[in-house]
Design a protein around this motif. Structure first.
Motif, PDB file in Angstrom:
ATOM      1  N   PRO A  17      11.748  38.859  29.131  1.00 47.85           N
ATOM      2  CA  PRO A  17      11.503  37.676  28.306  1.00 47.85           C
ATOM      3  C   PRO A  17      11.139  36.483  29.182  1.00 47.85           C
ATOM      4  O   PRO A  17      11.729  36.269  30.229  1.00 47.85           O
ATOM      5  N   GLN A  18      10.166  35.706  28.718  1.00 43.69           N
ATOM      6  CA  GLN A  18       9.727  34.548  29.469  1.00 43.69           C
ATOM      7  C   GLN A  18      10.542  33.317  29.063  1.00 43.69           C
ATOM      8  O   GLN A  18      11.030  33.227  27.928  1.00 43.69           O
ATOM      9  N   PRO A  19      10.685  32.344  29.960  1.00 43.97           N
ATOM     10  CA  PRO A  19      11.417  31.119  29.607  1.00 43.97           C
ATOM     11  C   PRO A  19      10.715  30.372  28.492  1.00 43.97           C
ATOM     12  O   PRO A  19       9.484  30.417  28.370  1.00 43.97           O
ATOM     13  N   THR A  20      11.480  29.670  27.683  1.00 46.89           N
ATOM     14  CA  THR A  20      10.908  28.963  26.535  1.00 46.89           C
ATOM     15  C   THR A  20      10.665  27.490  26.823  1.00 46.89           C
ATOM     16  O   THR A  20      10.003  26.817  26.030  1.00 46.89           O
ATOM     17  N   THR A  21      11.213  26.975  27.888  1.00 49.23           N
ATOM     18  CA  THR A  21      11.039  25.566  28.229  1.00 49.23           C
ATOM     19  C   THR A  21      10.745  25.422  29.709  1.00 49.23           C
ATOM     20  O   THR A  21      11.090  26.296  30.512  1.00 49.23           O
ATOM     21  N   LEU A  22      10.116  24.324  30.059  1.00 51.26           N
ATOM     22  CA  LEU A  22       9.841  24.054  31.470  1.00 51.26           C
ATOM     23  C   LEU A  22      11.132  23.697  32.192  1.00 51.26           C
ATOM     24  O   LEU A  22      12.067  23.146  31.605  1.00 51.26           O
ATOM     25  N   GLY A  74      13.324  21.537  35.045  1.00 53.79           N
ATOM     26  CA  GLY A  74      13.298  20.129  35.425  1.00 53.79           C
ATOM     27  C   GLY A  74      12.294  19.869  36.546  1.00 53.79           C
ATOM     28  O   GLY A  74      11.616  18.837  36.563  1.00 53.79           O
ATOM     29  N   HIS A  75      12.187  20.816  37.482  1.00 51.19           N
ATOM     30  CA  HIS A  75      11.239  20.675  38.590  1.00 51.19           C
ATOM     31  C   HIS A  75       9.800  20.670  38.071  1.00 51.19           C
ATOM     32  O   HIS A  75       8.965  19.871  38.529  1.00 51.19           O
ATOM     33  N   GLN A  76       9.474  21.547  37.117  1.00 47.77           N
ATOM     34  CA  GLN A  76       8.122  21.601  36.572  1.00 47.77           C
ATOM     35  C   GLN A  76       7.780  20.316  35.820  1.00 47.77           C
ATOM     36  O   GLN A  76       6.654  19.803  35.923  1.00 47.77           O
ATOM     37  N   VAL A  77       8.736  19.785  35.053  1.00 47.32           N
ATOM     38  CA  VAL A  77       8.497  18.531  34.327  1.00 47.32           C
ATOM     39  C   VAL A  77       8.212  17.400  35.304  1.00 47.32           C
ATOM     40  O   VAL A  77       7.273  16.619  35.136  1.00 47.32           O
ATOM     41  N   ASN A  78       9.029  17.302  36.361  1.00 45.56           N
ATOM     42  CA  ASN A  78       8.826  16.255  37.364  1.00 45.56           C
ATOM     43  C   ASN A  78       7.476  16.417  38.056  1.00 45.56           C
ATOM     44  O   ASN A  78       6.785  15.436  38.342  1.00 45.56           O
ATOM     45  N   THR A  79       7.066  17.662  38.342  1.00 41.73           N
ATOM     46  CA  THR A  79       5.781  17.911  39.004  1.00 41.73           C
ATOM     47  C   THR A  79       4.618  17.422  38.140  1.00 41.73           C
ATOM     48  O   THR A  79       3.698  16.752  38.630  1.00 41.73           O
ATOM     49  N   LEU A  80       4.662  17.747  36.839  1.00 40.00           N
ATOM     50  CA  LEU A  80       3.581  17.319  35.955  1.00 40.00           C
ATOM     51  C   LEU A  80       3.524  15.799  35.843  1.00 40.00           C
ATOM     52  O   LEU A  80       2.432  15.211  35.832  1.00 40.00           O
ATOM     53  N   ARG A  81       4.682  15.163  35.751  1.00 42.30           N
ATOM     54  CA  ARG A  81       4.683  13.699  35.649  1.00 42.30           C
ATOM     55  C   ARG A  81       4.086  13.060  36.911  1.00 42.30           C
ATOM     56  O   ARG A  81       3.352  12.075  36.837  1.00 42.30           O
ATOM     57  N   LYS A  82       4.392  13.602  38.077  1.00 43.10           N
ATOM     58  CA  LYS A  82       3.834  13.066  39.320  1.00 43.10           C
ATOM     59  C   LYS A  82       2.325  13.287  39.388  1.00 43.10           C
ATOM     60  O   LYS A  82       1.581  12.409  39.826  1.00 43.10           O
ATOM     61  N   LEU A  83       1.873  14.460  38.934  1.00 40.25           N
ATOM     62  CA  LEU A  83       0.435  14.737  38.943  1.00 40.25           C
ATOM     63  C   LEU A  83      -0.308  13.840  37.959  1.00 40.25           C
ATOM     64  O   LEU A  83      -1.431  13.396  38.234  1.00 40.25           O
ATOM     65  N   ILE A  84       0.292  13.566  36.817  1.00 40.85           N
ATOM     66  CA  ILE A  84      -0.329  12.667  35.836  1.00 40.85           C
ATOM     67  C   ILE A  84      -0.508  11.280  36.441  1.00 40.85           C
ATOM     68  O   ILE A  84      -1.565  10.645  36.314  1.00 40.85           O
ATOM     69  N   ALA A  85       0.529  10.800  37.121  1.00 39.87           N
ATOM     70  CA  ALA A  85       0.453   9.476  37.744  1.00 39.87           C
ATOM     71  C   ALA A  85      -0.543   9.464  38.893  1.00 39.87           C
ATOM     72  O   ALA A  85      -1.350   8.535  39.029  1.00 39.87           O
ATOM     73  N   GLU A  86      -0.531  10.504  39.731  1.00 37.24           N
ATOM     74  CA  GLU A  86      -1.411  10.555  40.901  1.00 37.24           C
ATOM     75  C   GLU A  86      -2.877  10.682  40.498  1.00 37.24           C
ATOM     76  O   GLU A  86      -3.764  10.147  41.183  1.00 37.24           O
ATOM     77  N   SER A  87      -3.135  11.366  39.401  1.00 35.06           N
ATOM     78  CA  SER A  87      -4.520  11.549  38.959  1.00 35.06           C
ATOM     79  C   SER A  87      -5.000  10.417  38.057  1.00 35.06           C
ATOM     80  O   SER A  87      -6.138  10.421  37.600  1.00 35.06           O
ATOM     81  N   ALA A  88      -4.107   9.438  37.801  1.00 36.71           N
ATOM     82  CA  ALA A  88      -4.430   8.304  36.919  1.00 36.71           C
ATOM     83  C   ALA A  88      -4.878   8.793  35.539  1.00 36.71           C
ATOM     84  O   ALA A  88      -5.780   8.229  34.913  1.00 36.71           O
TER      85      ALA A  88
END
Length: 304
Positions: free
Chosen positions: A228-233, A235-249
Motif C-alpha cells: 500500500p502506498q502512503p496517502t499523505t505527503l 513533513g519533509h516532502q511538504v517542506n521541500t515543495l514549499r521551498k521550491l515554490i518560493a525559490e522558483s517564484a
C-alpha cells in the motif's frame, strides 16, 4: 530472666519468686523486624543505634545503599524497555492494513483519517498495553505547528517525541479557507495521524469495493500485488515543495491547480514527483536564462 517476688508483710522476707519472660528492648525489636525485610537497613540501624559507631562507616553504608537502589532502578527501566519493544513487535504483527474511507472530493483520492485508525488499529494497540497521547505545543518556527506524542506501556516505559508541521491554512486557488483555530486543529490532526502511523508501522489501502473491511493477510484473501502506498505527503516532502515554490517564484495557487489539491499538504503522494519536477525545471530554466544574459557582450557605444 526477670522474677515477680512475693514479700511477707511482717518479716519482710521473700516467700515466692516467679520467673517471667522479659520483652526485648524496643530498639532490638525494631532491628529484628527490619532485618527480616531489608538487611541493608538493619545494618544501617545497628550502626545508628551504636553510640561508639564510626561515622565514616555509616557514610559508606549509605553510599552502598544508594548505589544498590540506582542499580535496581536501572534494571527495572531496562526490563520495562524490553517489554515495551516486545509488545510493539507483537502489536505491529497484528495491526491490519487500515482501509481508507475518507474521500477528498476536490483532489479525487481517498485517505485514512484518525477515525479509520481509531476503529481499525487502536483496539489492537491498546490490547498490547499501549496508551497514546498527542497534543499541540509551542516551540515551532513561524508558520509551523509542533505536535508532541507520547507512547507509554503498562510495563512503565515511555517514548516521547515531537515534530513540526506547516500550518494548514490553504484552500482552493491558494486562498485560505480556515480560521486560525481551524488551521491549528487541522495541522495537529494531520501530525497525529502522520506520527501514529509512522511509529506503529500502520499502512493504508483502498477498500475492496464491497463495503467490507478485509485484511489482506487474512486466510482466503489475496494480498495486493504491491505494498500500500502512503496517502499523505511526509513533513519533509511538504517542506521541500514549499521551498521550491518560493525559490522558483511560483504562485502557490497555480501549483495547487496543477496538482488538483486544496493545499500543499493535500497533494497526492503519487503527484509529488511531477510537481517537484515541474518546480525544479522552472528553477533550472531561470538559472540558465540568467547565465545566458550575463554572458552577452556589453552593447557598443553609439558612434558620433
Amino acid at each position: 530472666m526477670a522474677k515477680i517476688e512475693t514479700i511477707d508483710a511482717e518479716t519482710g522476707e521473700v516467700i515466692d519468686a516467679t520467673p517471667v519472660a522479659q520483652s526485648a528492648p524496643i530498639a532490638v525489636q525494631a532491628t529484628t523486624a527490619i532485618a527480616t525485610t531489608d538487611p541493608m537497613m538493619a545494618m544501617i540501624e545497628r550502626v545508628v543505634l551504636d553510640p561508639n559507631a564510626d561515622i565514616s562507616k555509616l557514610e559508606r553504608l549509605l553510599d552502598m545503599k544508594e548505589r544498590l537502589e540506582d542499580r535496581a532502578r536501572d534494571d527495572a527501566a531496562a526490563g520495562a524497555k524490553r517489554a515495551f519493544f516486545a509488545a510493539l513487535a507483537s502489536a505491529q504483527a497484528e495491526i491490519p492494513v487500515v482501509l481508507r474511507t475518507r474521500k477528498n472530493s476536490f483532489a479525487g483520492y481517498t485517505y485514512a483519517d484518525l477515525a479509520d485508525i481509531e476503529t481499525q488499529a487502536m483496539p489492537i494497540i491498546r490490547k498490547h498495553g499501549f496508551a497514546v497521547v498527542a497534543r499541540s505545543e509551542a516551540g515551532g518556527e513561524a508558520g509551523m505547528q509542533r505536535v508532541r506524542m507520547q507512547v507509554s506501556h503498562v510495563a512503565g516505559h515511555v517514548e516521547d517525541f515531537a515534530d513540526d508541521f506547516p500550518i494548514d491554512a490553504g484552500g482552493k486557488d491558494g486562498k485560505s479557507n480556515k480560521t486560525g483555530v481551524q488551521a491549528k486543529g487541522s495541522t495537529t490532526s494531520y501530525g497525529r495521524r502522520y506520527m501514529l502511523c509512522g511509529f506503529f508501522g500502520i499502512a493504508t489501502a483502498d477498500d475492496d469495493g464491497q463495503g467490507g473491511r478485509r485484511d489482506p493477510r487474512a486466510r482466503g484473501v489475496q494480498a495486493p500485488a504491491a505494498a500500500p502506498q502512503p496517502t499523505t505527503l511526509s513533513g519533509h516532502q511538504v517542506n521541500t515543495l514549499r521551498k521550491l515554490i518560493a525559490e522558483s517564484a511560483s504562485e502557490e495557487a497555480k501549483v495547487l491547480a496543477f496538482a488538483k489539491a486544496d493545499s500543499v499538504e493535500e497533494i497526492a503522494p503519487a503527484d509529488y514527483p511531477r510537481v517537484e519536477g515541474l518546480l525544479k525545471r522552472k528553477i533550472a530554466e531561470a538559472k540558465a536564462k540568467k547565465a545566458e544574459e550575463a554572458a552577452k557582450p556589453a552593447a557598443e557605444p553609439a558612434k558620433a
